[in-house]
Write a protein that holds these residues in place. Structure first.
Motif, PDB file in Angstrom:
ATOM      1  N   ASP A  22       0.837  -1.216   0.000  1.00  0.00           N
ATOM      2  CA  ASP A  22       0.000   0.000   0.000  1.00  0.00           C
ATOM      3  C   ASP A  22       0.866   1.258   0.000  1.00  0.00           C
ATOM      4  N   LEU A  23       1.867   1.258   0.880  1.00  0.00           N
ATOM      5  CA  LEU A  23       2.721   2.454   1.003  1.00  0.00           C
ATOM      6  C   LEU A  23       3.537   2.673  -0.275  1.00  0.00           C
ATOM      7  N   MET A  24       4.112   1.596  -0.805  1.00  0.00           N
ATOM      8  CA  MET A  24       4.977   1.775  -1.963  1.00  0.00           C
ATOM      9  C   MET A  24       4.178   2.168  -3.210  1.00  0.00           C
TER      10      MET A  24
ATOM     11  N   ALA B  50       1.008   1.983  10.845  1.00  0.00           N
ATOM     12  CA  ALA B  50       0.788   2.428   9.462  1.00  0.00           C
ATOM     13  C   ALA B  50       0.877   3.956   9.378  1.00  0.00           C
ATOM     14  N   GLU B  51       0.258   4.654  10.323  1.00  0.00           N
ATOM     15  CA  GLU B  51       0.251   6.116  10.300  1.00  0.00           C
ATOM     16  C   GLU B  51       1.662   6.668  10.540  1.00  0.00           C
ATOM     17  N   THR B  52       2.408   6.013  11.427  1.00  0.00           N
ATOM     18  CA  THR B  52       3.775   6.489  11.707  1.00  0.00           C
ATOM     19  C   THR B  52       4.648   6.374  10.459  1.00  0.00           C
ATOM     20  N   ARG B  85      -1.422  11.460  20.556  1.00  0.00           N
ATOM     21  CA  ARG B  85      -2.696  11.878  19.939  1.00  0.00           C
ATOM     22  C   ARG B  85      -3.742  10.793  20.097  1.00  0.00           C
ATOM     23  N   HIS B  86      -3.315   9.562  19.986  1.00  0.00           N
ATOM     24  CA  HIS B  86      -4.236   8.434  20.140  1.00  0.00           C
ATOM     25  C   HIS B  86      -4.853   8.441  21.540  1.00  0.00           C
ATOM     26  N   PHE B  87      -4.026   8.702  22.554  1.00  0.00           N
ATOM     27  CA  PHE B  87      -4.546   8.717  23.926  1.00  0.00           C
ATOM     28  C   PHE B  87      -5.466   9.922  24.146  1.00  0.00           C
ATOM     29  N   THR B  88      -5.148  11.026  23.493  1.00  0.00           N
ATOM     30  CA  THR B  88      -5.969  12.222  23.654  1.00  0.00           C
ATOM     31  C   THR B  88      -7.322  12.063  22.968  1.00  0.00           C
ATOM     32  N   ARG B  89      -7.293  11.520  21.755  1.00  0.00           N
ATOM     33  CA  ARG B  89      -8.529  11.449  20.961  1.00  0.00           C
ATOM     34  C   ARG B  89      -9.306  10.162  21.170  1.00  0.00           C
ATOM     35  N   GLY B  90      -8.629   9.141  21.694  1.00  0.00           N
ATOM     36  CA  GLY B  90      -9.298   7.863  21.894  1.00  0.00           C
ATOM     37  C   GLY B  90      -9.248   6.979  20.670  1.00  0.00           C
ATOM     38  N   GLU B  91      -8.615   7.462  19.593  1.00  0.00           N
ATOM     39  CA  GLU B  91      -8.437   6.634  18.401  1.00  0.00           C
ATOM     40  C   GLU B  91      -7.253   7.178  17.620  1.00  0.00           C
ATOM     41  N   ALA B  92      -6.727   6.318  16.751  1.00  0.00           N
ATOM     42  CA  ALA B  92      -5.561   6.741  15.975  1.00  0.00           C
ATOM     43  C   ALA B  92      -5.980   7.788  14.953  1.00  0.00           C
ATOM     44  N   GLU B  93      -5.093   8.775  14.751  1.00  0.00           N
ATOM     45  CA  GLU B  93      -5.351   9.811  13.751  1.00  0.00           C
ATOM     46  C   GLU B  93      -4.667   9.359  12.464  1.00  0.00           C
ATOM     47  N   LEU B  94      -5.414   9.223  11.387  1.00  0.00           N
ATOM     48  CA  LEU B  94      -4.845   8.604  10.175  1.00  0.00           C
ATOM     49  C   LEU B  94      -4.722   9.624   9.041  1.00  0.00           C
ATOM     50  N   ARG B  95      -4.270  10.831   9.387  1.00  0.00           N
ATOM     51  CA  ARG B  95      -4.209  11.900   8.388  1.00  0.00           C
ATOM     52  C   ARG B  95      -3.161  11.656   7.304  1.00  0.00           C
ATOM     53  N   ALA B  96      -1.975  11.179   7.727  1.00  0.00           N
ATOM     54  CA  ALA B  96      -0.895  10.975   6.749  1.00  0.00           C
ATOM     55  C   ALA B  96      -1.281   9.869   5.769  1.00  0.00           C
ATOM     56  N   LEU B  97      -1.912   8.817   6.275  1.00  0.00           N
ATOM     57  CA  LEU B  97      -2.365   7.740   5.385  1.00  0.00           C
ATOM     58  C   LEU B  97      -3.379   8.278   4.385  1.00  0.00           C
ATOM     59  N   ALA B  98      -4.281   9.135   4.875  1.00  0.00           N
ATOM     60  CA  ALA B  98      -5.297   9.704   3.982  1.00  0.00           C
ATOM     61  C   ALA B  98      -4.629  10.560   2.910  1.00  0.00           C
ATOM     62  N   ARG B  99      -3.603  11.328   3.309  1.00  0.00           N
ATOM     63  CA  ARG B  99      -2.910  12.179   2.331  1.00  0.00           C
ATOM     64  C   ARG B  99      -2.247  11.344   1.247  1.00  0.00           C
ATOM     65  N   LEU B 100      -1.759  10.169   1.645  1.00  0.00           N
ATOM     66  CA  LEU B 100      -1.115   9.295   0.665  1.00  0.00           C
ATOM     67  C   LEU B 100      -2.130   8.449  -0.105  1.00  0.00           C
ATOM     68  N   GLY B 101      -3.377   8.509   0.326  1.00  0.00           N
ATOM     69  CA  GLY B 101      -4.404   7.718  -0.362  1.00  0.00           C
ATOM     70  C   GLY B 101      -4.374   6.250   0.008  1.00  0.00           C
ATOM     71  N   VAL B 102      -3.818   5.941   1.196  1.00  0.00           N
ATOM     72  CA  VAL B 102      -3.765   4.544   1.644  1.00  0.00           C
ATOM     73  C   VAL B 102      -4.986   4.267   2.515  1.00  0.00           C
ATOM     74  N   GLU B 103      -5.739   3.252   2.154  1.00  0.00           N
ATOM     75  CA  GLU B 103      -6.942   2.918   2.927  1.00  0.00           C
ATOM     76  C   GLU B 103      -6.580   2.078   4.141  1.00  0.00           C
ATOM     77  N   ARG B 105      -6.735  -0.800   6.737  1.00  0.00           N
ATOM     78  CA  ARG B 105      -7.138  -2.211   6.696  1.00  0.00           C
ATOM     79  C   ARG B 105      -7.539  -2.642   8.091  1.00  0.00           C
ATOM     80  N   ARG B 106      -8.720  -3.182   8.212  1.00  0.00           N
ATOM     81  CA  ARG B 106      -9.174  -3.660   9.524  1.00  0.00           C
ATOM     82  C   ARG B 106      -8.609  -5.049   9.771  1.00  0.00           C
ATOM     83  N   LEU B 107      -8.299  -5.319  11.043  1.00  0.00           N
ATOM     84  CA  LEU B 107      -7.764  -6.631  11.403  1.00  0.00           C
ATOM     85  C   LEU B 107      -8.909  -7.606  11.649  1.00  0.00           C
TER      86      LEU B 107
END
Lengths: 110, 193
Positions: A22-24, B50-52, B85-103, B105-107
């Motif tokens: 996905d990342l690449m 993934a977000e990191t 941010r995760h502890f503050t908001r109660g969920e992971a913030e996935l902004r960078a993934l969204a910017r890259l267009g990466v969806e 994936r649920r486990l």
């Protein structure tokens, strides 16, 4: 190196591979399209050009220049006779000057 | 010609984005284990990992270090910001993934269990239970309501019939009491590179 490091975790390997793909893919696409910064600069330059062009032309006196050719030069020349619209609403002989017995004036551009 | 190190790949990725893949390969497992244990949750651990990496890719030109240690420290600084941010908001913030267009994936439940085994979360939970039993009752109750039941401080205060600042103080002191044990456990269990 611990026992835990030696243990294989196929699920972790699979998730690692999926995220890597996905990342690449995103990395490859980000290389093809211009970055957000470049896109912003291009848009800003375009807006500046659109805004600045008429003002720049006016400042350069282009619109008042005698070199500018009008499509119909005669139309730009002032007429010697006063316009009908400026005449009194009703002439001394009582004839409404807005009524033109000979029909509409000829178009000088024709 | 010597093989390139993860730090070399990270620096190189500034002009050759594909080089980021080798940096990712070197750090994925360590980062997933670190974040899963800190968040105490497999799903959050995977999201934050993934977000990191997405954030690291977007910020790769800002890396100024040369050694692998500096590259790892840089990556884990990003991870800790995401965790906060995760502890503050109660969920992971996935902004960078969204910017890259990466969806995202649920486990599946099986995947989550496997990640928990990989991160040895059961060991950590057992340790936490032991440490919690060492705390005084008021501190244990405050920590339980805030961390396990994830209640806001105003609700923790209401349930314990104390003021909100007092609830914050109790949770803070309880966490501080646990920190020493958790840090030493973390050092023993987490692999950073």
């Amino acid at each position: 190196m611990t026992d835990r490091d030696d243990a294989r975790h196929p699920v972790v390997d699979r998730l690692k591979g999926q995220l890597r793909d996905d990342l690449m893919r995103a990395v490859a696409e980000s290389g093809r399209r211009p970055s957000r910064r470049i896109r912003r600069r291009v848009v800003a330059a375009a807006v500046m050009a659109v805004v600045a062009m008429p003002a720049g032309l006016a400042a350069a006196g282009v619109f008042q220049s005698p070199d500018v050719e009008f499509e119909c030069p005669q139309a730009a020349e002032p007429t010697a006779e006063p316009s009908v619209a400026l005449a009194p609403a009703e002439g001394p002989d009582g004839v409404d000057p807005a009524i033109e017995p000979d029909g509409p004036p000829a178009n000088p551009c024709d | 010609m010597p093989a390139l190190s993860p730090a070399d790949h990270l620096r190189r990725s500034a002009r050759e984005p594909e080089a980021f893949g080798a940096f990712y390969d070197a750090h994925f497992e360590g980062l997933l284990r670190f974040l899963t244990r800190r968040a105490c949750d497999a799903e959050a651990g995977m999201d934050l990992t993934a977000e990191t990496f997405a954030q690291a890719f977007l910020s790769r030109r800002r890396f100024r270090g040369r050694s692998d240690g500096e590259a790892a420290a840089w990556l884990y600084r990003i991870a800790k910001r995401q965790l906060a941010r995760h502890f503050t908001r109660g969920e992971a913030e996935l902004r960078a993934l969204a910017r890259l267009g990466v969806e995202r994936r649920r486990l599946t439940p099986d995947d989550a269990r496997e990640i928990e085994r990989f991160a040895a979360l059961d060991d950590l939970r057992g340790l936490l239970r032991e440490e919690l039993s060492e705390l005084s009752q008021p501190h244990r109750d405050a920590l339980w309501l805030r961390v396990v039941e994830e209640l806001p401080y105003c609700e923790v205060a209401r349930r314990l019939a104390i003021s909100e600042p007092a609830a914050r103080t109790r949770v803070s002191r309880a966490l501080k009491a646990l920190t020493g044990t958790l840090e030493s456990s973390a050092r023993a269990k987490e692999t950073y590179t």
